[in-house]
Design a protein around this motif. Structure first.
Motif, PDB file in Angstrom:
ATOM      1  N   GLN A   1       0.827  -1.205   0.000  1.00  0.00           N
ATOM      2  CA  GLN A   1       0.000   0.000   0.000  1.00  0.00           C
ATOM      3  C   GLN A   1       0.863   1.257   0.000  1.00  0.00           C
ATOM      4  N   LEU A   2       1.949   1.210   0.787  1.00  0.00           N
ATOM      5  CA  LEU A   2       2.857   2.350   0.833  1.00  0.00           C
ATOM      6  C   LEU A   2       3.485   2.591  -0.535  1.00  0.00           C
ATOM      7  N   SER A   3       3.866   1.518  -1.218  1.00  0.00           N
ATOM      8  CA  SER A   3       4.467   1.635  -2.554  1.00  0.00           C
ATOM      9  C   SER A   3       3.488   2.250  -3.540  1.00  0.00           C
ATOM     10  N   VAL A   4       2.221   1.812  -3.462  1.00  0.00           N
ATOM     11  CA  VAL A   4       1.196   2.369  -4.359  1.00  0.00           C
ATOM     12  C   VAL A   4       1.028   3.863  -4.116  1.00  0.00           C
ATOM     13  N   VAL A   5       0.976   4.238  -2.819  1.00  0.00           N
ATOM     14  CA  VAL A   5       0.816   5.657  -2.482  1.00  0.00           C
ATOM     15  C   VAL A   5       2.005   6.474  -2.974  1.00  0.00           C
ATOM     16  N   LEU A   6       3.223   5.960  -2.743  1.00  0.00           N
ATOM     17  CA  LEU A   6       4.427   6.673  -3.196  1.00  0.00           C
ATOM     18  C   LEU A   6       4.464   6.781  -4.712  1.00  0.00           C
ATOM     19  N   SER A   7       4.039   5.722  -5.411  1.00  0.00           N
ATOM     20  CA  SER A   7       4.004   5.747  -6.881  1.00  0.00           C
ATOM     21  C   SER A   7       3.039   6.808  -7.379  1.00  0.00           C
ATOM     22  N   LEU A   8       1.861   6.852  -6.742  1.00  0.00           N
ATOM     23  CA  LEU A   8       0.878   7.868  -7.139  1.00  0.00           C
ATOM     24  C   LEU A   8       1.413   9.277  -6.879  1.00  0.00           C
ATOM     25  N   LEU A   9       2.098   9.451  -5.734  1.00  0.00           N
ATOM     26  CA  LEU A   9       2.686  10.766  -5.440  1.00  0.00           C
ATOM     27  C   LEU A   9       3.742  11.124  -6.483  1.00  0.00           C
ATOM     28  N   SER A  10       4.569  10.151  -6.874  1.00  0.00           N
ATOM     29  CA  SER A  10       5.615  10.397  -7.872  1.00  0.00           C
ATOM     30  C   SER A  10       5.008  10.806  -9.206  1.00  0.00           C
ATOM     31  N   ILE A  11       3.967  10.062  -9.595  1.00  0.00           N
ATOM     32  CA  ILE A  11       3.287  10.392 -10.868  1.00  0.00           C
ATOM     33  C   ILE A  11       2.698  11.788 -10.813  1.00  0.00           C
ATOM     34  N   THR A  12       2.107  12.110  -9.655  1.00  0.00           N
ATOM     35  CA  THR A  12       1.505  13.442  -9.487  1.00  0.00           C
ATOM     36  C   THR A  12       2.572  14.533  -9.587  1.00  0.00           C
ATOM     37  N   VAL A  13       3.708  14.317  -8.925  1.00  0.00           N
ATOM     38  CA  VAL A  13       4.804  15.305  -8.971  1.00  0.00           C
ATOM     39  C   VAL A  13       5.335  15.474 -10.384  1.00  0.00           C
TER      40      VAL A  13
END
Length: 495
Positions: A470-482
């Protein structure tokens, strides 16, 4: 460890050397890590000596502690574990009384451990109608430490009922004291879901249950939770006559027989008939190839097999009879009685008799009619030495039990175990079970506990993996957003 025996009560050291089950419980609770196990034994033994645990009795504790009603044993959860209640609203923080209250906790735990051989408890913190004045973190920590550090493999679960929101911060501190094993056993519940875990018959009305039990002292709340213990089960048919003298005496003593039983008792015949009936019962039900008990309780008057549990079958498997073997280890005649918490279910023969010196005697316990055994059912075996000069007939036994001091009576409890498999172990009286190799209940319990521990560790690993996922998914989404935001900024600057 034994070199430091001056730090310990010699009775604990002696028990450690003789009681393999106790050592196994320490090992299981510390995941078979020897160093951790030795450390726990050292700490718990020092604590036991400091609190004089082996000598804690009603007489050495203040009477008001028992009258308070904040701590007691009563009822079972749906898994068959006894409930250890802490009624928080009756507890007021007072440093001057703290040591005595802690000794009361130790008294109950030791009392239960000796009477029911250390089967795990379920602790219920009933926090209904509580507030700031009832918060006593030191006392709660002591209760937690009893299970995490002093009594090995002794905890089933902690249930916390209706914890007020004002205590959330306090319980965050409590959670910090608990190890990962204990935290996994901590559950919060309320009136809407508590009956998923504890049947309504063992819940008071304020928790949505129907239990009419009201704590009072004296007498001390018994381990069988004040369920009536009757001398025998129901009269199953007219071809099983009982002695009218015995029934009248039992009815007067227990006061628990119902009207239907009383009507049946008026039809009973003579003492000679019950003797004949019991002899017929033994001949009919005792198989020739019955195995000896795999476990034995070694009491001062009687050795009792099995030591802890009677094995019955479910309605599907159909095993209806069990055998209890009593062996007289004294030089005198020993009188005994067998009582049960479910007299409507069970027929016990003989339920009130005597055993000659050095001999063994078989007791047949059979389920009546369409009843099925339950984990909540209990049997109490009472025994006391008789003078050689006194007779052992029914009239003599009746008079003997009226006069014998309670301090001279040995008591031992047995619980019921319902076997779902068609191949139960122990002394279930079913012909096809006696030729089947069976492991002892202790072996199965140890293996099951280890499997549960392994399963718990696997579950913790799965939970960690899911958390990282779940943490990886959240970090991936944040990276994509950035990245998307950066492209947006570049595009707007060029425009």
């Amino acid at each position: 460890l034994l070199d430091k025996s001056d730090k310990y009560d010699s009775r604990d050291v002696e028990r450690l050397q003789q009681d393999d089950k106790w050592v196994e419980n320490y090992l299981i609770w510390r995941h078979d890590v020897v160093d951790d196990t030795l450390k726990m034994i050292d700490e718990s033994f020092q604590w036991r000596k400091e609190y004089t645990v082996n000598d804690l009795t009603e007489s050495v504790l203040p009477k008001w502690l028992f009258e308070n009603g904040s701590l007691f044993l009563h009822g079972y959860d749906k898994e068959g574990y006894k409930l250890f209640w802490f009624r928080v609203k009756h507890h007021i923080r007072d440093p001057k009384q703290q040591l005595e209250k802690k000794k009361l906790v130790a008294f109950w735990l030791e009392h239960y451990a000796k009477r029911d051989h250390g089967k795990p408890l379920t602790v219920v913190f009933d926090m209904a109608e509580t507030g700031i004045s009832h918060i006593d973190l030191d006392f709660v920590r002591f209760i937690v430490n009893c299970f995490t550090d002093y009594y090995p493999n002794f905890l089933s679960k902690y249930w916390i009922f209706e914890m007020p929101w004002i205590m959330n911060a306090a319980f965050k501190i409590v959670k910090g004291w608990l190890g990962p094993d204990a935290i996994s056993m901590l559950k919060f519940t309320n009136k809407s879901d508590v009956q998923e875990y504890i049947s309504g018959e063992y819940l008071p009305p304020h928790m949505g249950g129907t239990d009419s039990f009201k704590y009072s002292y004296p007498p001390l709340v018994d381990d069988d939770f004040q369920t009536p213990l009757c001398e025998n089960g129901p009269i199953t048919s007219e071809d099983e006559p009982e002695s009218k003298e015995e029934i009248d005496a039992d009815t007067k003593e227990s006061g628990e027989l119902n009207e239907e039983q009383n009507l049946n008792q008026k039809k009973m015949n003579s003492i000679e008939q019950i003797s004949k009936s019991e002899e017929t019962d033994k001949t009919e039900f005792k198989p020739k190839n019955a195995k000896k008990a795999l476990t034995t309780f070694k009491g001062p008057l009687l050795h009792i097999s099995p030591a802890e549990e009677l094995y019955f079958g479910s309605k599907e498997t159909g095993e209806k009879k069990c055998l209890i073997v009593l062996t007289n280890v004294t030089k005198n005649i020993v009188a005994f009685k067998v009582r049960t918490t479910a007299p409507e279910k069970y027929r016990v023969k003989p339920s009130n008799s005597s055993c000659e010196p050095g001999t063994s005697l078989d007791i047949i316990v059979s389920l009546h009619g369409g009843f099925a055994a339950s984990l909540q059912d209990r049997f109490l075996i009472m025994a006391a030495e008789m003078d050689q000069s006194s007779g052992a007939g029914i009239p003599e036994l009746t008079q003997f039990w009226k006069e014998v001091p309670r301090t001279k009576v040995m008591e031992h409890r047995l619980r019921c175990h319902v076997v779902e498999s068609s191949k139960p172990s122990s002394l279930t009286l079913k012909e096809n079970s006696f030729n089947t190799p069976a492991k002892t209940n202790e072996d199965l319990h140890i293996q099951l506990t280890r499997l549960l521990q392994i399963n718990k560790r696997l579950q913790e690993q799965i939970d960690r993996c899911l958390w990282f996922q779940q943490l990886s998914v959240v970090l991936s989404l944040l990276s994509i957003t950035v990245v998307a935001f950066c492209f947006y900024l570049v595009y707007t600057q060029r425009s």
